[in-house]
Design a protein around this motif. Structure first.
Motif, short mmCIF file in Angstrom:
data_model
loop_
_atom_site.label_atom_id
_atom_site.label_comp_id
_atom_site.label_asym_id
_atom_site.label_seq_id
_atom_site.Cartn_x
_atom_site.Cartn_y
_atom_site.Cartn_z
N LYS A 1 -10.55 -14.25 -23.47
CA LYS A 1 -10.91 -13.94 -22.09
C LYS A 1 -10.29 -12.62 -21.66
CE LYS A 1 -11.58 -18.66 -20.41
NZ LYS A 1 -11.04 -19.73 -19.55
N PHE A 2 -9.04 -12.39 -22.04
CA PHE A 2 -8.36 -11.15 -21.69
C PHE A 2 -9.08 -9.96 -22.32
CE2 PHE A 2 -5.10 -7.90 -22.38
CZ PHE A 2 -4.64 -7.74 -21.08
N LYS A 3 -9.45 -10.12 -23.60
CA LYS A 3 -10.18 -9.05 -24.28
C LYS A 3 -11.49 -8.75 -23.57
CE LYS A 3 -9.26 -9.37 -29.21
NZ LYS A 3 -9.78 -9.99 -30.42
N THR A 4 -12.20 -9.80 -23.17
CA THR A 4 -13.48 -9.64 -22.50
C THR A 4 -13.30 -8.96 -21.16
OG1 THR A 4 -14.30 -11.64 -23.57
CG2 THR A 4 -15.54 -10.83 -21.67
N ALA A 5 -12.35 -9.40 -20.37
CA ALA A 5 -12.15 -8.86 -19.03
C ALA A 5 -11.51 -7.48 -19.04
CB ALA A 5 -11.28 -9.82 -18.22
N CYS A 6 -10.54 -7.28 -19.85
CA CYS A 6 -9.78 -6.02 -19.82
C CYS A 6 -10.16 -5.06 -20.93
CB CYS A 6 -8.30 -6.31 -19.89
SG CYS A 6 -7.69 -7.26 -18.51
N GLY A 7 -10.84 -5.53 -21.93
CA GLY A 7 -11.19 -4.66 -23.05
C GLY A 7 -12.06 -3.50 -22.61
N SER A 8 -13.11 -3.76 -21.82
CA SER A 8 -13.99 -2.69 -21.38
C SER A 8 -13.28 -1.79 -20.38
CB SER A 8 -15.26 -3.26 -20.76
OG SER A 8 -14.94 -4.09 -19.66
N LEU A 9 -12.44 -2.33 -19.54
CA LEU A 9 -11.67 -1.54 -18.58
C LEU A 9 -10.71 -0.62 -19.32
CD1 LEU A 9 -10.89 -0.98 -15.63
CD2 LEU A 9 -9.25 -2.85 -15.82
#
Length: 182
Positions: free
Chosen positions: A79-87
Protein backbone atom coordinates in the motif's frame (compact mmCIF):
# COMPACT_ATOMS: atom_id res chain seq x y z
CA UNK A 1 27.82 -60.71 45.09
CA UNK A 2 25.50 -58.16 43.64
CA UNK A 3 22.52 -57.03 45.60
CA UNK A 4 19.23 -58.30 44.20
CA UNK A 5 20.50 -61.70 43.08
CA UNK A 6 19.18 -65.00 44.41
CA UNK A 7 22.56 -65.89 45.93
CA UNK A 8 22.68 -62.56 47.75
CA UNK A 9 19.19 -63.12 49.19
CA UNK A 10 20.16 -66.64 50.32
CA UNK A 11 23.27 -65.35 52.06
CA UNK A 12 21.27 -62.54 53.66
CA UNK A 13 18.64 -65.01 54.92
CA UNK A 14 21.39 -67.24 56.34
CA UNK A 15 22.98 -64.30 58.19
CA UNK A 16 19.61 -63.17 59.58
CA UNK A 17 18.69 -66.70 60.55
CA UNK A 18 15.54 -66.86 58.45
CA UNK A 19 14.41 -69.34 55.83
CA UNK A 20 15.99 -69.10 52.39
CA UNK A 21 13.65 -67.75 49.74
CA UNK A 22 12.16 -70.08 47.15
CA UNK A 23 14.03 -69.57 43.85
CA UNK A 24 10.84 -69.51 41.76
CA UNK A 25 9.15 -67.03 44.09
CA UNK A 26 12.27 -64.87 44.09
CA UNK A 27 12.49 -64.86 40.28
CA UNK A 28 8.76 -64.03 40.00
CA UNK A 29 9.22 -61.19 42.49
CA UNK A 30 12.20 -59.83 40.53
CA UNK A 31 10.28 -60.10 37.22
CA UNK A 32 7.33 -58.18 38.68
CA UNK A 33 9.67 -55.57 40.09
CA UNK A 34 11.33 -55.17 36.67
CA UNK A 35 7.94 -54.85 34.95
CA UNK A 36 6.87 -52.21 37.46
CA UNK A 37 10.05 -50.21 36.89
CA UNK A 38 9.58 -50.39 33.12
CA UNK A 39 5.97 -49.27 33.39
CA UNK A 40 7.04 -46.34 35.56
CA UNK A 41 9.71 -45.42 33.01
CA UNK A 42 7.19 -45.53 30.19
CA UNK A 43 4.76 -43.41 32.18
CA UNK A 44 7.44 -40.78 32.73
CA UNK A 45 8.38 -40.87 29.04
CA UNK A 46 4.73 -40.47 28.03
CA UNK A 47 4.42 -37.47 30.34
CA UNK A 48 7.56 -35.97 28.81
CA UNK A 49 6.28 -36.54 25.27
CA UNK A 50 2.93 -34.94 26.17
CA UNK A 51 4.76 -31.92 27.60
CA UNK A 52 6.87 -31.63 24.45
CA UNK A 53 3.70 -31.89 22.38
CA UNK A 54 2.17 -28.96 24.26
CA UNK A 55 5.35 -26.93 23.78
CA UNK A 56 5.35 -27.64 20.04
CA UNK A 57 1.71 -26.59 19.78
CA UNK A 58 2.63 -23.30 21.46
CA UNK A 59 5.57 -22.81 19.10
CA UNK A 60 3.35 -23.59 16.10
CA UNK A 61 0.86 -20.96 17.26
CA UNK A 62 3.64 -18.40 17.61
CA UNK A 63 4.96 -19.22 14.13
CA UNK A 64 1.45 -18.81 12.70
CA UNK A 65 1.16 -15.45 14.45
CA UNK A 66 4.56 -14.37 13.08
CA UNK A 67 3.56 -15.36 9.55
CA UNK A 68 0.26 -13.44 9.93
CA UNK A 69 2.16 -10.34 11.09
CA UNK A 70 4.54 -10.67 8.15
CA UNK A 71 1.59 -10.96 5.77
CA UNK A 72 0.01 -7.79 7.19
CA UNK A 73 3.37 -6.01 6.99
CA UNK A 74 3.71 -7.03 3.34
CA UNK A 75 0.24 -5.64 2.61
CA UNK A 76 1.20 -2.34 4.23
CA UNK A 77 4.45 -2.18 2.28
CA UNK A 78 2.51 -2.73 -0.93
CA UNK A 79 0.00 0.00 0.00
CA UNK A 80 2.84 2.37 0.85
CA UNK A 81 4.53 1.64 -2.47
CA UNK A 82 1.27 2.26 -4.31
CA UNK A 83 0.46 5.50 -2.49
CA UNK A 84 3.91 7.00 -2.19
CA UNK A 85 5.77 5.34 -5.02
CA UNK A 86 4.35 7.61 -7.74
CA UNK A 87 4.71 10.68 -5.51
CA UNK A 88 8.35 9.82 -4.87
CA UNK A 89 9.01 9.41 -8.56
CA UNK A 90 7.35 12.77 -9.28
CA UNK A 91 9.30 14.66 -6.64
CA UNK A 92 12.50 12.63 -7.04
CA UNK A 93 12.51 12.38 -3.27
CA UNK A 94 15.51 10.68 -1.74
CA UNK A 95 16.19 10.51 1.95
CA UNK A 96 19.49 12.05 3.05
CA UNK A 97 20.82 9.06 4.93
CA UNK A 98 19.38 5.63 4.52
CA UNK A 99 18.84 3.80 7.77
CA UNK A 100 21.21 0.96 8.47
CA UNK A 101 19.16 -2.20 8.86
CA UNK A 102 21.91 -4.64 9.67
CA UNK A 103 20.05 -6.22 12.54
CA UNK A 104 19.18 -9.83 11.93
CA UNK A 105 16.06 -11.41 13.25
CA UNK A 106 16.04 -15.13 13.83
CA UNK A 107 12.45 -16.34 13.65
CA UNK A 108 13.28 -19.84 14.77
CA UNK A 109 12.45 -20.59 18.36
CA UNK A 110 15.67 -21.25 20.36
CA UNK A 111 14.02 -24.24 22.05
CA UNK A 112 13.46 -26.14 18.77
CA UNK A 113 16.96 -27.71 18.70
CA UNK A 114 16.44 -28.61 22.38
CA UNK A 115 13.06 -30.06 21.52
CA UNK A 116 14.56 -32.05 18.63
CA UNK A 117 17.38 -33.31 20.85
CA UNK A 118 14.93 -34.21 23.60
CA UNK A 119 12.76 -36.02 21.06
CA UNK A 120 15.77 -37.97 19.77
CA UNK A 121 16.80 -38.82 23.34
CA UNK A 122 13.28 -40.02 24.04
CA UNK A 123 13.35 -42.05 20.82
CA UNK A 124 16.63 -43.69 21.92
CA UNK A 125 15.10 -44.46 25.31
CA UNK A 126 12.05 -45.89 23.58
CA UNK A 127 14.28 -48.23 21.52
CA UNK A 128 15.89 -49.48 24.76
CA UNK A 129 12.45 -50.16 26.24
CA UNK A 130 11.32 -52.06 23.12
CA UNK A 131 14.31 -54.39 23.50
CA UNK A 132 12.80 -55.68 26.75
CA UNK A 133 10.45 -58.09 24.96
CA UNK A 134 9.40 -59.99 28.07
CA UNK A 135 6.88 -57.32 29.10
CA UNK A 136 3.83 -57.11 26.82
CA UNK A 137 2.50 -53.99 28.55
CA UNK A 138 5.78 -52.26 27.85
CA UNK A 139 5.50 -53.17 24.17
CA UNK A 140 2.08 -51.60 23.73
CA UNK A 141 3.10 -48.51 25.70
CA UNK A 142 6.27 -48.23 23.62
CA UNK A 143 4.18 -48.47 20.45
CA UNK A 144 1.98 -45.63 21.71
CA UNK A 145 5.10 -43.65 22.52
CA UNK A 146 6.48 -44.35 19.04
CA UNK A 147 3.29 -43.11 17.43
CA UNK A 148 3.41 -39.93 19.51
CA UNK A 149 7.06 -39.42 18.56
CA UNK A 150 6.21 -39.82 14.86
CA UNK A 151 3.43 -37.26 15.25
CA UNK A 152 5.85 -34.89 16.98
CA UNK A 153 8.41 -35.27 14.20
CA UNK A 154 5.72 -34.30 11.68
CA UNK A 155 4.89 -31.25 13.79
CA UNK A 156 8.59 -30.33 13.93
CA UNK A 157 8.78 -30.52 10.14
CA UNK A 158 5.79 -28.20 9.93
CA UNK A 159 7.41 -25.77 12.38
CA UNK A 160 10.63 -25.76 10.37
CA UNK A 161 8.69 -25.02 7.18
CA UNK A 162 6.89 -22.14 8.89
CA UNK A 163 10.20 -20.78 10.17
CA UNK A 164 11.69 -20.98 6.67
CA UNK A 165 8.69 -19.11 5.25
CA UNK A 166 8.97 -16.45 7.94
CA UNK A 167 12.70 -16.04 7.28
CA UNK A 168 12.10 -15.65 3.55
CA UNK A 169 9.27 -13.15 4.12
CA UNK A 170 11.32 -11.06 6.52
CA UNK A 171 14.30 -10.98 4.14
CA UNK A 172 12.07 -10.01 1.22
CA UNK A 173 10.37 -7.27 3.24
CA UNK A 174 13.71 -5.94 4.47
CA UNK A 175 14.97 -5.78 0.88
CA UNK A 176 11.83 -3.95 -0.17
CA UNK A 177 12.17 -1.42 2.66
CA UNK A 178 15.84 -0.79 1.81
CA UNK A 179 14.95 -0.33 -1.86
CA UNK A 180 12.18 2.14 -0.95
CA UNK A 181 14.46 4.14 1.35
CA UNK A 182 17.04 4.71 -1.42
Amino acid sequence: MAEGTYEYECMRAELLGIDKPNREEFEEKMRLQKETEQEEQLTEQMKEVDLQDEQMQGAAGKMDELNNILSITQQRINKFKTACGSLTNLLKFRPGTPSDGNSTNDPTNGSEPNTINAALDTLDTMKDVQNASDVTVAKSAATDLGQKMTCQLDKLDSLLNKADNATYSMKHQTDQMKKMSK
